[in-house]
Design an enzyme around this catalytic site. Structure first.
Site, short mmCIF file in Angstrom:
data_model
loop_
_atom_site.label_atom_id
_atom_site.label_comp_id
_atom_site.label_asym_id
_atom_site.label_seq_id
_atom_site.Cartn_x
_atom_site.Cartn_y
_atom_site.Cartn_z
N HIS A 1 0.62 57.27 -23.21
CA HIS A 1 -0.50 58.12 -22.77
C HIS A 1 -1.71 57.95 -23.69
O HIS A 1 -2.85 57.88 -23.21
CB HIS A 1 -0.11 59.61 -22.83
CG HIS A 1 0.50 60.14 -21.57
ND1 HIS A 1 -0.16 60.13 -20.36
CD2 HIS A 1 1.69 60.75 -21.35
CE1 HIS A 1 0.63 60.70 -19.44
NE2 HIS A 1 1.75 61.08 -20.02
N GLN B 1 -3.78 64.45 -21.48
CA GLN B 1 -3.26 65.32 -20.41
C GLN B 1 -3.93 66.70 -20.40
O GLN B 1 -3.70 67.48 -19.48
CB GLN B 1 -1.75 65.47 -20.53
CG GLN B 1 -1.03 64.16 -20.25
CD GLN B 1 0.46 64.33 -20.37
OE1 GLN B 1 1.00 64.32 -21.46
NE2 GLN B 1 1.14 64.52 -19.24
N GLY C 1 6.98 66.76 -24.13
CA GLY C 1 5.89 66.08 -24.81
C GLY C 1 4.60 66.24 -24.03
O GLY C 1 4.63 66.47 -22.81
N CYS D 1 6.80 63.35 -15.76
CA CYS D 1 5.54 63.46 -16.50
C CYS D 1 4.80 64.68 -15.99
O CYS D 1 4.70 64.87 -14.78
CB CYS D 1 4.70 62.20 -16.29
SG CYS D 1 3.10 62.26 -17.10
N LEU D 2 4.27 65.50 -16.90
CA LEU D 2 3.59 66.72 -16.47
C LEU D 2 2.33 66.43 -15.66
O LEU D 2 1.86 67.30 -14.92
CB LEU D 2 3.26 67.61 -17.68
CG LEU D 2 4.47 68.15 -18.45
CD1 LEU D 2 4.01 68.92 -19.69
CD2 LEU D 2 5.35 69.03 -17.57
N HIS E 1 6.83 57.35 -24.17
CA HIS E 1 6.04 57.90 -23.07
C HIS E 1 4.69 58.45 -23.59
O HIS E 1 3.63 58.17 -23.02
CB HIS E 1 6.86 58.99 -22.38
CG HIS E 1 6.20 59.62 -21.18
ND1 HIS E 1 6.67 59.43 -19.90
CD2 HIS E 1 5.13 60.44 -21.07
CE1 HIS E 1 5.88 60.10 -19.06
NE2 HIS E 1 4.95 60.73 -19.75
N GLU E 2 4.75 59.21 -24.67
CA GLU E 2 3.52 59.86 -25.18
C GLU E 2 2.57 58.85 -25.84
O GLU E 2 1.36 58.94 -25.65
CB GLU E 2 3.85 60.99 -26.16
CG GLU E 2 4.68 62.13 -25.57
CD GLU E 2 4.19 62.66 -24.23
OE1 GLU E 2 2.97 62.66 -23.98
OE2 GLU E 2 5.03 63.06 -23.41
#
Ligand code: ZN
Length: 185
Positions: free
Chosen positions: A153, A50, A45, A107-108, A149-150
């Site tokens: 964000h 991000q 994701g 997480c990226l 999670h997304e």
């Protein structure tokens, strides 16, 4: 085009995304670039913050595996996940279920950091697809986790905010280093 992924320490990660509004060519190009970027980084994701854009847009690509199964259902009927992935969700809203589970999450924007995070086992999600059609579905497993999670964000919330204080203490040094590297870059 592969975009640069914003790392922890960049203030854009703390910004709440603006509603997408009209789906322009620019929005479509951003979604395509975000899918390419997520795949290149082996992520499941990616949120617009991000890649430096505070917008209510996220892309997801979850595969159901034996190790981390996921389901998706629409109007109570199970859907074939592969038909829906990669998924672009605009202005998503989620309703997390009551039952929780703790599992490993990364997480990226936090390279090399994984931690145990408690999330709901299932979520009800709704939003718009890239062609403007409204969509509503229920998800479980890794897909439910990724959606939580997304959407966090998109509201400026990061997975460190969901960690127990003990977990956060255990990664404190790594976090400080990452934050410093981001500010120096
Ligand atoms: Zn993330």
């Amino acid at each position: 085009m592969i975009l640069e992924i914003v790392k922890y320490g960049d203030p854009v990660l703390r910004r709440k995304g603006k509603p997408v509004g009209e789906i322009t060519d620019e929005v479509r190009a951003l979604a395509a670039d975000m899918i390419e970027t997520m795949r290149a980084a082996n992520g499941v994701g990616l949120a617009a913050q991000q890649v430096g854009i505070p917008l209510q847009l996220t892309v997801l690509e979850v595969e159901s595996t034996e190790e981390r199964p996921s389901t998706m259902s629409i109007d109570g009927k199970e859907a074939d996940l592969a038909d829906w992935m990669p998924m672009v969700l605009l202005d998503p809203k989620i309703e997390p279920g009551k039952e929780k589970e703790t599992a490993s999450e990364g997480c990226l924007s936090f390279p090399e950091i994984t931690a145990e995070i408690e999330r709901s086992l299932s979520v009800k999600a709704s939003g718009r697809l890239l062609d403007g059609r409204p969509v509503a579905f229920e998800a479980t497993g890794l897909l439910a986790r990724a959606l939580q999670h997304e959407t966090d964000h998109l509201n400026g919330i990061l997975f460190i905010d969901r960690m127990t204080s003990a977990t956060k203490t255990s990664i404190k040094a790594k976090l400080k280093r990452l934050e410093r590297e981001t500010k120096d870059s």
